[in-house]
Motif scaffolding. Structure first.
Motif, PDB file in Angstrom:
ATOM      1  N   ILE A   1       0.754  -1.171  -0.180  1.00  0.00           N
ATOM      2  CA  ILE A   1       0.033  -0.401  -0.101  1.00  0.00           C
ATOM      3  C   ILE A   1       0.675   1.626   0.183  1.00  0.00           C
ATOM      4  N   ASP A   2       2.014   1.138   0.600  1.00  0.00           N
ATOM      5  CA  ASP A   2       2.865   2.556   0.740  1.00  0.00           C
ATOM      6  C   ASP A   2       3.466   2.728  -0.887  1.00  0.00           C
ATOM      7  N   ILE A   3       4.154   1.489  -1.409  1.00  0.00           N
ATOM      8  CA  ILE A   3       4.957   2.130  -2.572  1.00  0.00           C
ATOM      9  C   ILE A   3       3.825   2.906  -3.726  1.00  0.00           C
ATOM     10  N   TYR A   4       2.197   1.379  -3.604  1.00  0.00           N
ATOM     11  CA  TYR A   4       1.123   2.078  -4.470  1.00  0.00           C
ATOM     12  C   TYR A   4       0.272   3.898  -3.886  1.00  0.00           C
ATOM     13  N   PHE A   5       0.895   4.229  -2.900  1.00  0.00           N
ATOM     14  CA  PHE A   5      -0.069   4.797  -2.524  1.00  0.00           C
ATOM     15  C   PHE A   5       1.172   6.686  -2.673  1.00  0.00           C
ATOM     16  N   PHE A   6       2.543   5.859  -2.581  1.00  0.00           N
ATOM     17  CA  PHE A   6       2.671   7.320  -3.194  1.00  0.00           C
ATOM     18  C   PHE A   6       3.734   7.179  -4.275  1.00  0.00           C
TER      19      PHE A   6
ATOM     20  N   ILE B   1      -8.621   4.804  -4.986  1.00  0.00           N
ATOM     21  CA  ILE B   1      -8.351   5.376  -6.693  1.00  0.00           C
ATOM     22  C   ILE B   1      -8.218   5.450  -6.765  1.00  0.00           C
ATOM     23  N   LEU B   2      -6.636   5.275  -6.603  1.00  0.00           N
ATOM     24  CA  LEU B   2      -5.697   5.017  -8.001  1.00  0.00           C
ATOM     25  C   LEU B   2      -5.746   3.412  -8.606  1.00  0.00           C
TER      26      LEU B   2
ATOM     27  N   PRO C   1      -0.034   8.887 -18.517  1.00  0.00           N
ATOM     28  CA  PRO C   1       0.458   8.998 -17.493  1.00  0.00           C
ATOM     29  C   PRO C   1      -1.001  10.012 -16.523  1.00  0.00           C
ATOM     30  N   ARG C   2      -0.600   9.548 -14.992  1.00  0.00           N
ATOM     31  CA  ARG C   2      -1.807   9.818 -13.874  1.00  0.00           C
ATOM     32  C   ARG C   2      -2.060  10.849 -14.234  1.00  0.00           C
TER      33      ARG C   2
ATOM     34  N   PHE D   1      -6.829  14.954  -5.720  1.00  0.00           N
ATOM     35  CA  PHE D   1      -8.533  14.450  -5.494  1.00  0.00           C
ATOM     36  C   PHE D   1      -8.075  13.250  -4.118  1.00  0.00           C
ATOM     37  N   VAL D   2      -7.224  11.851  -4.236  1.00  0.00           N
ATOM     38  CA  VAL D   2      -6.068  11.248  -3.354  1.00  0.00           C
ATOM     39  C   VAL D   2      -5.373  11.471  -2.618  1.00  0.00           C
TER      40      VAL D   2
END
Length: 387
Positions: A15-20, A79-80, A94-95, A102-103
């Motif tokens: 989760i840390d890696i993804y949220f980063f 959300i990501l 790109p993101r 928003f995230v």
């Protein structure tokens, strides 16, 4: 707990890696990224050390910090993930900067909710009301009111003003009777000593009654001898009397109103799985009139499905606690969720089967996590009515 630590840390890392990725998309200062990873590394290390050292003093605060770190990122990562699903069908552009913004806003909102629960939630008492109708309720008891408390866990208390706020709210209900469904302490009777004067001021014209919960037996700590544990339980039973509660130990007592009565039954703790089964409903109801109206106090709600519903004496209303609603969850527009629902079928609020009711109190106190998030401490008020 220790066997689960590697899986918990692995999930946390993913989760840390993804949220980063949201932080990277926003192009925030590199020092923020450094602090992001340093904080989680220090917190993970502290949790591992405390778990293996069995340091109860710090583990509850570390759990709170872990929730503050993990839950907002988990919500943001959902959300990501949804954004990535759409990117999959769009050739992975790109993101979106706007989505990442928003995230971050959603994550900060959840952080604020969690922070409130940890700092203020433990004494954010809610009065929950239910009115129940019965065919065989004695006429004199039409409109009879019950205030139910459960899971006080006095060993966790540190804020006298916060506790008194809850006790004042109990007395303000002016119910006919106060019923307490177990777990007065975490482990030791002495935990209640500072709180005896405050709890002894609870008032109800038809009395105050109580039962024991799983934590009241002192089964979760090491004692120098079996005699010490038995002496602790003996002292705890005395404490119930000192705060004005009649402790029911696999027994019943009539509550009389003029020339009519209802039967109040109290059993010792009976829990599913590895919990001790001290409760004996047969013994408690041995002399209860078959045709009378019955209320049962039984700490663990699993007792209702396993024993109470199939008992030869129909128990019209059972009052339980034990689950705390996990002290974490949410309730919106009639929908409620907590991770405890995957362990207990009946875990918070009112349940009914064939005209027999169970009410599971979310608890007055707290244990482990030093706070409550969404599952606020509860004072339940139940009004009995004749159909």
């Amino acid at each position: 707990m220790r066997t689960r630590i590697p899986a918990i840390i692995l999930l946390w890392l993913i989760i840390d890696i993804y949220f980063f990725k949201a932080i990277q998309t926003l192009g925030l200062n590199q020092n923020i990224g450094l602090f992001y990873w340093l904080f989680d590394a220090l917190l993970t290390g502290a949790i591992v050390i405390s778990a293996f050292a069995r340091s109860r003093r710090f583990i509850s605060w570390l759990m709170a910090l872990m929730l503050l770190s993990f839950v907002p990122k988990l919500v943001g990562s959902v959300i990501l993930l949804l954004e990535d699903i759409t990117r999959l069908f769009r050739g992975f552009p790109p993101r979106s900067y706007a989505v990442s913004e928003f995230v971050m806003m959603i994550a900060f909102a959840f952080f604020g909710i969690l922070l409130f629960g940890i700092t203020r939630g433990r004494h954010y008492y809610k009065v929950r009301r239910e009115t129940l109708f019965f065919d065989n309720l004695p006429e004199k008891f039409d409109g009879f009111t019950i205030t139910q408390l459960s899971d006080i866990h006095s060993g966790s208390f540190s804020d006298a003003k916060g506790v008194q706020k809850g006790l004042d709210l109990v007395n303000a209900q002016q119910s006919d009777v106060i019923l307490f469904t177990g777990d007065l302490v975490n482990n030791q009777a002495s935990e209640m000593d500072p709180w005896i004067p405050a709890f002894s001021k609870l008032k109800a014209p038809y009395g105050k009654y109580s039962v024991l919960g799983n934590h009241d037996y002192g089964d979760y700590i090491q004692w120098e001898s079996k005699h010490d544990q038995q002496a602790n339980l003996k002292r705890l039973k005395e404490v119930h009397g000192e705060i004005g509660f009649k402790l029911l130990l696999n027994e019943h007592t009539p509550i009389r109103k003029e020339n009519e009565a209802i039967s109040l039954i109290g059993v010792e703790n009976w829990g599913k799985g590895g919990f001790h089964k001290y409760g004996d409903l047969d013994k408690a109801t041995a002399e209860v009139p078959d045709e009378g109206f019955k209320i049962l106090m039984s700490h663990d709600p699993s007792h209702w499905d396993a024993v109470t519903l199939g008992h030869r004496h129909p128990i019209h209303l059972t009052l339980s606690g034990h689950t705390h609603g996990a002290q974490f969850g949410f309730e919106l527009f009639g929908f409620k969720w907590s991770p405890i629902k995957y362990i207990y079928k009946q875990w918070a609020g009112l349940y009914e089967k064939s005209g027999l009711y169970l009410y599971v109190n979310r608890g007055f106190g707290f244990l482990g996590l030093k706070g409550r998030i969404g599952m606020w401490p509860e004072i339940a008020v139940i009004t009995l009515k004749r159909k």
